[in-house]
Design an enzyme around this catalytic site. Structure first.
Site, PDB file in Angstrom:
ATOM      1  N   LYS A 164       0.779  -0.987  -0.080  1.00 23.25           N
ATOM      2  CA  LYS A 164       0.055  -0.139   0.298  1.00 23.25           C
ATOM      3  C   LYS A 164       1.074   0.891  -0.359  1.00 23.25           C
ATOM      4  O   LYS A 164       2.075   1.125   0.883  1.00 23.25           O
ATOM      5  CB  LYS A 164      -0.812   0.085   1.247  1.00 23.25           C
ATOM      6  CG  LYS A 164      -2.209   0.887   0.936  1.00 23.25           C
ATOM      7  CD  LYS A 164      -3.166   0.321   0.652  1.00 23.25           C
ATOM      8  CE  LYS A 164      -4.257   0.882   0.660  1.00 23.25           C
ATOM      9  NZ  LYS A 164      -5.709  -0.138   0.260  1.00 23.25           N
TER      10      LYS A 164
HETATM   11  P1  NAD Z   1     -12.997   7.913  -2.538  1.00 23.92           P
HETATM   12  O1  NAD Z   1     -11.594   9.545  -2.863  1.00 23.92           O
HETATM   13  O2  NAD Z   1     -13.302   8.001  -4.077  1.00 23.92           O
HETATM   14  O3  NAD Z   1     -14.070   8.156  -1.670  1.00 23.92           O
HETATM   15  C1  NAD Z   1     -14.098   8.473  -0.647  1.00 23.92           C
HETATM   16  C2  NAD Z   1     -15.598   8.754  -0.283  1.00 23.92           C
HETATM   17  O4  NAD Z   1     -15.320   9.184   1.200  1.00 23.92           O
HETATM   18  C3  NAD Z   1     -15.513  10.816  -0.381  1.00 23.92           C
HETATM   19  O5  NAD Z   1     -17.581  10.208  -0.915  1.00 23.92           O
HETATM   20  C4  NAD Z   1     -15.803  11.263   0.783  1.00 23.92           C
HETATM   21  O6  NAD Z   1     -15.889  12.442   0.092  1.00 23.92           O
HETATM   22  C5  NAD Z   1     -15.243  10.447   1.802  1.00 23.92           C
HETATM   23  N1  NAD Z   1     -14.867  10.771   2.628  1.00 23.92           N
HETATM   24  C6  NAD Z   1     -14.017  11.205   2.956  1.00 23.92           C
HETATM   25  N2  NAD Z   1     -13.638  12.118   4.237  1.00 23.92           N
HETATM   26  C7  NAD Z   1     -15.203  11.990   5.013  1.00 23.92           C
HETATM   27  C8  NAD Z   1     -15.496  12.014   6.301  1.00 23.92           C
HETATM   28  N3  NAD Z   1     -14.483  12.366   7.250  1.00 23.92           N
HETATM   29  N4  NAD Z   1     -16.897  11.826   6.424  1.00 23.92           N
HETATM   30  C9  NAD Z   1     -16.948  10.972   5.744  1.00 23.92           C
HETATM   31  N5  NAD Z   1     -17.276  10.359   4.650  1.00 23.92           N
HETATM   32  C10 NAD Z   1     -15.570  10.631   4.424  1.00 23.92           C
HETATM   33  O7  NAD Z   1     -11.738   6.275  -2.460  1.00 23.92           O
HETATM   34  P2  NAD Z   1     -12.602   5.392  -2.319  1.00 23.92           P
HETATM   35  O8  NAD Z   1     -12.554   4.848  -3.842  1.00 23.92           O
HETATM   36  O9  NAD Z   1     -14.356   5.427  -2.468  1.00 23.92           O
HETATM   37  O10 NAD Z   1     -12.410   4.440  -1.115  1.00 23.92           O
HETATM   38  C11 NAD Z   1     -13.292   4.300  -0.079  1.00 23.92           C
HETATM   39  C12 NAD Z   1     -12.805   3.554   1.001  1.00 23.92           C
HETATM   40  O11 NAD Z   1     -12.794   1.953  -0.027  1.00 23.92           O
HETATM   41  C13 NAD Z   1     -11.611   3.532   1.431  1.00 23.92           C
HETATM   42  O12 NAD Z   1     -12.179   3.216   2.941  1.00 23.92           O
HETATM   43  C14 NAD Z   1     -10.620   2.957   0.383  1.00 23.92           C
HETATM   44  O13 NAD Z   1      -9.511   1.977   1.045  1.00 23.92           O
HETATM   45  C15 NAD Z   1     -11.558   1.596   0.168  1.00 23.92           C
HETATM   46  N6  NAD Z   1     -11.184   0.582  -0.950  1.00 23.92           N
HETATM   47  C16 NAD Z   1     -11.378   1.163  -2.092  1.00 23.92           C
HETATM   48  C17 NAD Z   1     -11.096   0.237  -3.016  1.00 23.92           C
HETATM   49  C18 NAD Z   1     -11.037   0.547  -4.711  1.00 23.92           C
HETATM   50  O14 NAD Z   1     -11.176   0.244  -6.028  1.00 23.92           O
HETATM   51  N7  NAD Z   1     -11.160   2.108  -5.090  1.00 23.92           N
HETATM   52  C19 NAD Z   1     -10.802  -1.010  -3.643  1.00 23.92           C
HETATM   53  C20 NAD Z   1     -10.722  -1.956  -1.778  1.00 23.92           C
HETATM   54  C21 NAD Z   1     -11.309  -0.736  -0.632  1.00 23.92           C
END
Ligand code: NAD
Length: 410
Positions: free
Chosen positions: A102
């Site tokens: 990561k």
């Molecule tokens: P992203 O940046 O696309 O979206 C993040 C979202 O979280 C946004 O809507 C943002 O406004 C919101 N956010 C940020 N701070 C916040 C807060 N304090 N309170 C409430 N909402 C808040 O990110 P993503 O890719 O959707 O990732 C989200 C989660 O999923 C993370 O934990 C990431 O590690 C996990 N994840 C992502 C993927 C992927 O393929 N993108 C895969 C596995 C896990």
């Protein structure tokens, strides 16, 4: 408790059931390599901007290391260590031929310009290019990064090492990306939830009332797939706040609104709800899909959902995990629930290496197969050892990584 320690708490809980020796335990926990680099760029103002970048490569016994890149102000070594180790266990749970890694940069991408974001990404690649590669370590998107960022990584890496589309996944479809990758994590959450609800007596997705924290890549795609499957998405939130409608939100219109305004806040005809209220709202399924550490000792007793599905990484602290389990609220753990993203990343990497393109139907079908086979194994192990699904997932993962490590020898 800190990020890496939290993951290791879950690891040790499973290790105890497996009767692992302390030496093997220590070896499996210890990261292969931790890197911290200076990422200085010239800002649009002409001033110097200095940021810190991280890459942790946790384990490579089962294949090249794989894991996302996060751009967020709270990124630090401890968080990256925790997330890197989660990737080791996640790739093993869904049985992908990968290890775990990561990385990230401590930066708020919303506060810098697109040009600065590009310069920052290219500078980061210049700092770590000799550590990543299609057969060593393959980054992907995570919070704050997207397909465009992945395109810059591929381009910068290829300038140094020659044409290398397989060095990174989650690229745009027009630049060696895979069909179905953008929505893969959300689609995987849907498949995982179908298996989970059926197994724990929750029935069908249709009609289930769901609350989702986060409306970025994972949250918004999860909302779309749940809505299409007949669930009622009754509350969503992001960093600006949340909205709720007990009758169910109009998800396609909300996606359009969020695309235009970059937030769910201000969506017409609904009530406002804070992030704290969303987490304890009266729903069937609570789906944290944003930050880690949001279900804690402080709010776990107030959670009213009947099931928790961890679309985000590490959203539940160990104390909260115990409280929810004690209260009989089953949790679908992150290392399985959100593994759809890395699974389709694997398909993208495979296509890049074979220089061959898969149709979307094949991607969706294969994703379903991986998610479903993994669940069957988890559920069997959970019953066999009478443990929650998270412990079962760690038992499966530790077993696979441990066997590969022993077979390779020191
Ligand atoms: P992203 O940046 O696309 O979206 C993040 C979202 O979280 C946004 O809507 C943002 O406004 C919101 N956010 C940020 N701070 C916040 C807060 N304090 N309170 C409430 N909402 C808040 O990110 P993503 O890719 O959707 O990732 C989200 C989660 O999923 C993370 O934990 C990431 O590690 C996990 N994840 C992502 C993927 C992927 O393929 N993108 C895969 C596995 C896990």
């Amino acid at each position: 408790m800190a990020g890496f320690e939290e993951v290791n708490y879950y690891f040790r809980r499973a290790a105890r059931v497996m009767d692992l020796s302390p030496h093997v335990e220590r070896m499996l926990i210890t990261p292969f390599r931790e890197v911290k680099v200076d990422v200085s760029i010239s800002l649009d103002s002409g001033e110097l901007g200095t940021f810190i970048g991280y890459r942790v490569q946790h384990d490579r016994s089962r294949g090249p290391m794989k894991g996302g890149l996060r751009y967020h102000p709270a990124v630090d070594m401890d968080e990256v260590l925790g997330l890197a180790s989660l990737m080791t266990w996640k790739t093993a749970v869904v049985n992908l031929p990968y290890g775990g890694a990561k990385g990230g940069i401590a930066v708020d991408p919303a506060r810098i310009s697109e040009r600065e974001l590009e310069r920052l990404t290219r500078r980061f690649v210049q700092q770590i290019h000799d550590l990543i590669g299609p057969q060593t370590d393959i980054p992907a998107p995570d919070m704050g990064t997207n397909a465009q960022v992945m395109a810059w990584i591929m381009d910068e890496y290829s300038k140094i090492h020659g044409f290398s589309p397989a060095v990174v996944t989650g690229k745009p479809v027009d630049l060696f990306g895979s069909r179905g990758r953008e929505e893969a994590t959300g689609r995987g959450v849907l498949f995982a939830m179908e298996e989970f609800l059926k197994d724990v007596g929750g029935g069908e997705i249709r009609g289930k009332r769901c609350a989702i924290q986060g409306f970025g890549n994972v949250g918004s795609w999860t909302a779309r797939f749940l809505h299409e499957a007949g669930a009622k998405v009754v509350a969503v939130s992001d960093h600006r706040g949340g909205i709720t409608n007990p009758e169910g939100l109009d998800v396609p219109k909300l996606v359009e609104h969020a695309r235009r305004t970059r937030t769910v806040a201000g969506f017409p005809g609904v009530d406002s709800i804070s992030n704290a209220e969303l987490l304890v709202s009266d729903v069937d399924v609570l789906i944290p899909a944003a930050l880690g550490g949001v279900i804690t000792r402080e709010n776990a007793r107030d959670v009213r959902a009947r099931y928790v599905v961890e679309a985000a990484n590490a959203p539940t602290t160990p104390e909260a995990d115990e409280i929810l389990t004690e209260r009989g609220i089953p949790i679908l753990p992150d290392i399985y629930a959100n593994a759809g993203g890395v699974t389709v990343s694997y398909f993208e990497w495979t296509q890049n290496i074979q220089q061959f393109t898969w149709e979307e139907a094949k991607i969706v079908g294969e994703l379903r197969r991986y998610m479903s086979e993994a669940y069957t194994t988890l559920s069997k192990v959970a019953r066999q050892h009478r443990v929650p699904l998270r412990t079962a997932a760690f038992i499966v993962a530790i077993g696979r990584v441990g066997r590969a490590t022993v077979l390779r020898g020191l």
